[in-house]
Write an enzyme that holds these catalytic residues in place. Structure first.
Site, PDB file in Angstrom:
ATOM      1  CB  ILE A  11      -1.015   0.005   1.172  1.00 53.53           C
ATOM      2  CG1 ILE A  11      -2.122   1.016   0.911  1.00 53.53           C
ATOM      3  CG2 ILE A  11      -0.342   0.268   2.507  1.00 53.53           C
ATOM      4  CD1 ILE A  11      -2.939   0.763  -0.323  1.00 53.53           C
ATOM      5  CB  SER A  33      11.078  -0.301   4.682  1.00 60.18           C
ATOM      6  OG  SER A  33      10.021  -1.199   4.491  1.00 60.18           O
ATOM      7  NE  ARG A  34      11.046  -5.790   8.748  1.00 59.90           N
ATOM      8  CZ  ARG A  34      10.173  -6.714   9.088  1.00 59.90           C
ATOM      9  NH1 ARG A  34      10.344  -7.387  10.206  1.00 59.90           N
ATOM     10  NH2 ARG A  34       9.129  -6.977   8.344  1.00 59.90           N
ATOM     11  CE  LYS A  87      -8.064  -1.626   5.998  1.00 62.75           C
ATOM     12  NZ  LYS A  87      -7.865  -2.693   4.965  1.00 62.75           N
ATOM     13  CG  ASP A 165      -6.836  -6.231   5.389  1.00 58.60           C
ATOM     14  OD1 ASP A 165      -6.186  -5.575   6.217  1.00 58.60           O
ATOM     15  OD2 ASP A 165      -6.760  -6.032   4.150  1.00 58.60           O
TER      16      ASP A 165
HETATM   17  P1  NAP Z   1       2.504  -5.538   3.275  1.00 54.44           P
HETATM   18  O1  NAP Z   1       2.956  -5.110   1.933  1.00 54.44           O
HETATM   19  O2  NAP Z   1       2.436  -7.004   3.554  1.00 54.44           O
HETATM   20  O3  NAP Z   1       3.385  -4.910   4.454  1.00 54.44           O
HETATM   21  C1  NAP Z   1       3.793  -3.569   4.481  1.00 54.44           C
HETATM   22  C2  NAP Z   1       5.213  -3.488   5.025  1.00 54.44           C
HETATM   23  O4  NAP Z   1       5.189  -3.592   6.434  1.00 54.44           O
HETATM   24  C3  NAP Z   1       6.104  -4.616   4.577  1.00 54.44           C
HETATM   25  O5  NAP Z   1       6.630  -4.342   3.312  1.00 54.44           O
HETATM   26  C4  NAP Z   1       7.154  -4.677   5.660  1.00 54.44           C
HETATM   27  O6  NAP Z   1       8.245  -3.871   5.297  1.00 54.44           O
HETATM   28  C5  NAP Z   1       6.464  -4.089   6.874  1.00 54.44           C
HETATM   29  N1  NAP Z   1       6.229  -5.140   7.860  1.00 54.44           N
HETATM   30  C6  NAP Z   1       5.516  -6.270   7.716  1.00 54.44           C
HETATM   31  N2  NAP Z   1       5.520  -6.984   8.846  1.00 54.44           N
HETATM   32  C7  NAP Z   1       6.264  -6.289   9.733  1.00 54.44           C
HETATM   33  C8  NAP Z   1       6.661  -6.493  11.087  1.00 54.44           C
HETATM   34  N3  NAP Z   1       6.281  -7.581  11.757  1.00 54.44           N
HETATM   35  N4  NAP Z   1       7.409  -5.551  11.664  1.00 54.44           N
HETATM   36  C9  NAP Z   1       7.786  -4.456  11.003  1.00 54.44           C
HETATM   37  N5  NAP Z   1       7.469  -4.206   9.725  1.00 54.44           N
HETATM   38  C10 NAP Z   1       6.706  -5.108   9.114  1.00 54.44           C
HETATM   39  O7  NAP Z   1       1.066  -4.938   3.616  1.00 54.44           O
HETATM   40  P2  NAP Z   1       0.180  -3.875   2.849  1.00 54.44           P
HETATM   41  O8  NAP Z   1      -0.710  -4.576   1.895  1.00 54.44           O
HETATM   42  O9  NAP Z   1       0.989  -2.735   2.371  1.00 54.44           O
HETATM   43  O10 NAP Z   1      -0.768  -3.434   4.070  1.00 54.44           O
HETATM   44  C11 NAP Z   1      -0.290  -2.660   5.148  1.00 54.44           C
HETATM   45  C12 NAP Z   1      -1.484  -2.016   5.831  1.00 54.44           C
HETATM   46  O11 NAP Z   1      -2.188  -1.238   4.866  1.00 54.44           O
HETATM   47  C13 NAP Z   1      -2.487  -3.045   6.375  1.00 54.44           C
HETATM   48  O12 NAP Z   1      -2.995  -2.619   7.607  1.00 54.44           O
HETATM   49  C14 NAP Z   1      -3.590  -3.065   5.316  1.00 54.44           C
HETATM   50  O13 NAP Z   1      -4.847  -3.373   5.870  1.00 54.44           O
HETATM   51  C15 NAP Z   1      -3.543  -1.638   4.814  1.00 54.44           C
HETATM   52  N6  NAP Z   1      -4.059  -1.495   3.450  1.00 54.44           N
HETATM   53  C16 NAP Z   1      -3.639  -2.338   2.456  1.00 54.44           C
HETATM   54  C17 NAP Z   1      -4.194  -2.220   1.183  1.00 54.44           C
HETATM   55  C18 NAP Z   1      -3.765  -3.129   0.036  1.00 54.44           C
HETATM   56  O14 NAP Z   1      -4.355  -3.042  -1.058  1.00 54.44           O
HETATM   57  N7  NAP Z   1      -2.764  -3.987   0.198  1.00 54.44           N
HETATM   58  C19 NAP Z   1      -5.152  -1.259   0.927  1.00 54.44           C
HETATM   59  C20 NAP Z   1      -5.503  -0.387   1.923  1.00 54.44           C
HETATM   60  C21 NAP Z   1      -4.950  -0.513   3.191  1.00 54.44           C
HETATM   61  P3  NAP Z   1       9.759  -4.348   5.590  1.00 54.44           P
HETATM   62  O15 NAP Z   1       9.796  -5.851   5.573  1.00 54.44           O
HETATM   63  O16 NAP Z   1      10.528  -3.733   4.472  1.00 54.44           O
HETATM   64  O17 NAP Z   1      10.086  -3.777   6.927  1.00 54.44           O
END
Ligand code: NAP
Length: 309
Positions: A11, A33-34, A87, A165
């Site tokens: 996101i 970010s890691r 969110k 989610d």
């Molecule tokens: P994602 O790509 O799986 O994770 C986002 C980043 O968070 C990862 O790239 C990782 O970065 C970091 N991360 C993951 N687990 C972690 C941990 N245990 N500790 C520290 N950093 C961690 O997820 P996403 O889809 O972007 O979603 C993130 C949030 O946005 C969620 O709450 C989701 O509900 C919301 N959201 C997502 C979407 C969508 O379409 N995907 C839409 C609207 C809102 P590093 O490994 O580089 O640290």
């Protein structure tokens, strides 16, 4: 204002980076970010280091999954930074209340964003429903988890909330557009036998005016995807389609409003965060998360087929 983006994943890359880049309010000054980074932007792998080395960055936007988010938000508030939360704003209601108390004590801005509330036709739906007598509201949110969350194992872990989610996006719209508050009276949650969070959910709500209010979320939908809210009233029917991007009233599509200066859900969220920081405001509406918590408390569990990517 300088801002740091934390958690460079799906996101952040899809929405936050372009929305910040297009805004005159914001300057993306660092990422944390890691594994991820943004070309041309100073990147950190450790949050505390960024907070210590960049006192000039007063605002952080957290795009991590919900479970790790609280520790980052609390560290940012302790360090005197304003915080914007993806969110859902946290993994539990209690941790969100704790963050709000910290923000108030530190006179800092805190924004629990609900991007679906900024979808193009949601404001019109809210205005149309104001003052009308609701008789039935039906939410149908059915999508293919493999298409929208490829490989994201955190959604299946405790706190990842599974099909809620996306479902919480529907709840964020419902809690905005309905003039009256509803509360959950029953739920059935379908858990894959090998997972910790539900792949589908059916919810029923009490409505103070006696309307039938229900929601169905399902992550097993292949082909066409459905993000629809139908509100039947004594004086007409309103349908929000495509997650709030399209509107139909009594079978006809009202003309879309003129484009304002801000197009899109995330540009509007960042504009609101700029206003909150400017006024020292806090926006922590936890109503959508409360319904999810209630569903986990009250819901009947049924086991369904194991889920594999
Ligand atoms: P994602 O790509 O799986 O994770 C986002 C980043 O968070 C990862 O790239 C990782 O970065 C970091 N991360 C993951 N687990 C972690 C941990 N245990 N500790 C520290 N950093 C961690 O997820 P996403 O889809 O972007 O979603 C993130 C949030 O946005 C969620 O709450 C989701 O509900 C919301 N959201 C997502 C979407 C969508 O379409 N995907 C839409 C609207 C809102 P590093 O490994 O580089 O640290």
């Amino acid at each position: 204002m300088k801002i740091a983006l934390v958690g460079i994943g799906k996101i952040a890359t899809d929405q936050h980076v372009p929305s910040i880049a297009a805004s005159a309010d914001w300057d993306l000054a660092a990422t944390v970010s890691r594994h991820g980074s943004v070309p041309g932007v100073e990147s950190y792998t450790d949050f505390d280091t960024m907070l210590a080395e960049r006192p000039d960055i007063r605002v952080v936007s957290l795009c991590l999954p919900p479970v790790p988010r609280h520790a980052y938000a609390a560290a940012a508030l302790r360090a005197g930074r304003h915080v914007m939360l993806e969110k859902p704003p946290g993994a539990t209601l209690s941790e969100c209340h704790a963050l709000e108390a910290m923000a108030r004590a530190g006179r800092l801005s805190l924004f629990a964003t609900w991007h679906s509330r900024e979808a193009a036709r949601v404001a019109e739906a809210r205005a149309w429903l104001a003052g009308r007598e609701l008789t039935r509201l039906t939410v149908t949110w059915k999508e293919d988890v493999r298409r929208w969350h490829p490989g994201q194992d955190w959604i299946w872990e405790p706190g990842g909330i599974g099909v809620f989610d996306p479902g919480i996006n529907a709840l964020s719209i419902v809690t905005l557009i309905l003039p009256e508050a509803v509360h959950l009276t029953g739920a059935t949650l379908s858990f894959p036998a090998n997972r910790q969070t539900p792949i589908a959910a059916r919810l029923r709500f009490f409505h103070p005016g006696g309307a039938q209010v229900s929601a169905e979320f399902d992550w097993r939908q292949e082909g066409d995807q459905t993000w629809t809210i139908v509100a039947e009233t004594s004086t007409g029917i309103l349908t929000l389609l495509d997650g709030g991007a399209r509107l139909i009233i009594d079978g006809a599509a009202p003309p879309a409003p003129e484009d304002g200066p801000l197009n899109g859900e995330y540009p509007r969220l960042y504009a609101r965060m700029a206003r909150l920081v400017g006024t020292g405001g806090i926006d922590m509406d936890l109503a959508p998360l409360a319904h999810v918590a209630d569903a986990f408390m009250l819901g009947r569990r049924e086991d369904v087929a194991p889920f594999h990517w």
